[in-house]
Design an enzyme around this catalytic site. Structure first.
Site, PDB file in Angstrom:
ATOM      1  N   ASP A  97      -8.698  -4.783 -50.155  1.00 35.17           N
ATOM      2  CA  ASP A  97      -8.906  -5.654 -48.992  1.00 35.17           C
ATOM      3  C   ASP A  97      -7.697  -6.573 -48.805  1.00 35.17           C
ATOM      4  O   ASP A  97      -7.264  -6.831 -47.678  1.00 35.17           O
ATOM      5  CB  ASP A  97     -10.172  -6.528 -49.156  1.00 35.17           C
ATOM      6  CG  ASP A  97     -11.417  -5.837 -48.596  1.00 35.17           C
ATOM      7  OD1 ASP A  97     -11.480  -4.595 -48.650  1.00 35.17           O
ATOM      8  OD2 ASP A  97     -12.329  -6.546 -48.117  1.00 35.17           O
TER       9      ASP A  97
ATOM     10  N   ASP B 172     -11.431  -2.563 -55.394  1.00 34.84           N
ATOM     11  CA  ASP B 172     -12.181  -3.007 -54.215  1.00 34.84           C
ATOM     12  C   ASP B 172     -11.542  -4.279 -53.657  1.00 34.84           C
ATOM     13  O   ASP B 172     -11.265  -4.396 -52.464  1.00 34.84           O
ATOM     14  CB  ASP B 172     -13.642  -3.261 -54.597  1.00 34.84           C
ATOM     15  CG  ASP B 172     -14.444  -3.783 -53.418  1.00 34.84           C
ATOM     16  OD1 ASP B 172     -14.307  -3.215 -52.316  1.00 34.84           O
ATOM     17  OD2 ASP B 172     -15.193  -4.760 -53.584  1.00 34.84           O
TER      18      ASP B 172
ATOM     19  N   TYR C  57     -19.529  -1.291 -61.304  1.00 34.63           N
ATOM     20  CA  TYR C  57     -20.358  -0.835 -60.195  1.00 34.63           C
ATOM     21  C   TYR C  57     -21.521   0.031 -60.683  1.00 34.63           C
ATOM     22  O   TYR C  57     -22.550   0.127 -60.016  1.00 34.63           O
ATOM     23  CB  TYR C  57     -19.529  -0.004 -59.211  1.00 34.63           C
ATOM     24  CG  TYR C  57     -18.847  -0.791 -58.127  1.00 34.63           C
ATOM     25  CD1 TYR C  57     -17.989  -1.840 -58.433  1.00 34.63           C
ATOM     26  CD2 TYR C  57     -19.054  -0.483 -56.789  1.00 34.63           C
ATOM     27  CE1 TYR C  57     -17.349  -2.548 -57.437  1.00 34.63           C
ATOM     28  CE2 TYR C  57     -18.411  -1.187 -55.782  1.00 34.63           C
ATOM     29  CZ  TYR C  57     -17.567  -2.220 -56.116  1.00 34.63           C
ATOM     30  OH  TYR C  57     -16.941  -2.913 -55.121  1.00 34.63           O
TER      31      TYR C  57
END
Ligand code: IPM
Ligand code: MG
Length: 358
Positions: free
Chosen positions: A252, A248, A143
């Site tokens: 989810d 990440d 990121y």
């Protein structure tokens, strides 16, 4: 009885609605327990781009740094999708995490008994239930690595780089071991050490730190296998620690097996006292402004704020118990409603149900 200053970053899409719901809950908690929560709004994301030309105005960073804590809704939307990377709304979130030094992201996911029917897994798996805590590294890895475009051997190409320092892995590992100590003392570190050098350093470092925590059982799992195990038998997980991008993706996945991503809160913590609390879901532009959003993830994020930032565990327990009760009583927003649900509640009505149980 305390006074707490909270920076409110409502953001875009459903962000304003769900943050306002959490503020109503905080006000009720304040009345009940005698605390004062001063909330100051700041712009970030698409709304900040529209107002100031920048996704993360300096005033927002300073306001958050000067607060006791930050409550954030969500950022982003189709309106800003074609801006260059540096100007995208998401940059606000990443910039805020970085500026506040929030390297530890806690994402708890558990199956509410009342929502067993919403879990997409087979009944025998659902019956075992699950209750896990994902500890995601939040200010490093791909990121934040070097990225760009260049001319490659086959013409134009793009690249993003994953880098992790020993220091970054040590501190997230300690955060995860500490979390495991407060739970069932089982930590699974997720990586891709069969391919990636950063993962090999990750694994080595986690095992070295493990020696400081002889009471915690630690094991490794490759990320592809972890994605599979999460839906095969989620009950095997207690605390999970992983890199920014793997966390990440896996969070989810973990959220969907709880029934809805609209239920998952998160806490982002760092060395500074000022943490950031936000639902793990996005800005859901398709339902924005229609009073359809599920406010529970943000309400539960406010509960995490009370617990972690202000050490108000009785107050946090009170919110969490009210949410349990709301679900047990059959209150449902659209994302967690099934065929037999008679009344589907909007964001505000769901919030009122929570308030009534505090
Ligand atoms: C999350 C989100 C963010 C992330 C996006 C909006 C940048 O997906 O908090 O999980 O990838 O961290
Ligand atoms: Mg995400």
């Amino acid at each position: 009885m305390g006074t707490y200053n909270i920076a409110l970053v409502r953001g875009d899409g459903i962000g304003p609605e769900i943050v306002d719901s959490a503020v109503r809950v905080l006000e009720k908690i304040g009345q009940k327990f005698g605390h004062t929560f001063h909330c100051t709004p700041y712009l970030a994301g698409g709304c900040a781009i529209d107002a100031t030309g920048k996704p993360l105005p300096e005033e927002t960073v300073q306001g958050c740094l000067n607060s006791d804590s930050v409550l954030l809704g969500a950022v982003g939307g189709p309106k800003w999708d074609n801006l260059p990377g540096e100007l995208r709304p998401e940059k606000a979130l990443l910039g805020l995490r970085k500026a506040l030094g929030l390297y530890t992201n806690l994402r708890p996911a558990r199956l509410y008994p009342a929502l067993k029917g919403e879990c997409p897994l087979r009944a025998d798996i659902v019956d075992e239930g699950f209750d896990l805590m994902m500890v995601r590294e939040l200010t490093g890895g791909i990121y934040f690595g070097e990225r760009g475009r260049r001319d490659g051997a086959n013409g134009p190409e793009a690249y993003d780089t994953e880098a992790y320092s020993v220091m970054e892995i040590e501190r997230i590992a300690r955060a995860a071991f500490d979390a495991a100590r407060k739970r069932r003392k089982k930590l699974i570190s997720i990586d891709k050490a069969n391919v990636l050098e950063t993962s090999r350093l990750w694994r080595e470092t986690v095992h070295r730190i493990a020696k400081e925590y002889p009471d915690v059982e630690v094991s490794d799992m490759l990320v592809d296998n972890a994605a599979m195990q999460l839906v095969r038998r989620p009950s095997q997980f207690d605390v999970v620690v992983t890199s920014n991008m793997f966390g990440d993706i896996l969070s989810d996945e973990a959220s969907q097996i709880t029934g809805s991503i609209g239920l998952l809160p998160s806490a982002s913590l760092g060395a500074s006292r000022c943490g950031l609390y936000e639902p793990i879901h996005g800005s859901a532009p398709d339902i924005a402004g229609q009073d359809k959003a599920n406010p529970l993830a943000t309400i539960l994020s406010a509960a995490m704020m009370l617990r972690y930032a202000f050490d108000l565990s009785a107050e946090a327990d009170c919110i969490e118990a009210a949410v349990d009760q709301v679900l047990n009583d059959g209150c449902r927003t659209a994302d967690i409603a099934r065929g037999e649900t008679k009344t589907i509640l909007g964001c505000q009505a769901m919030t009122t149900e929570v308030l009534n149980r505090i």
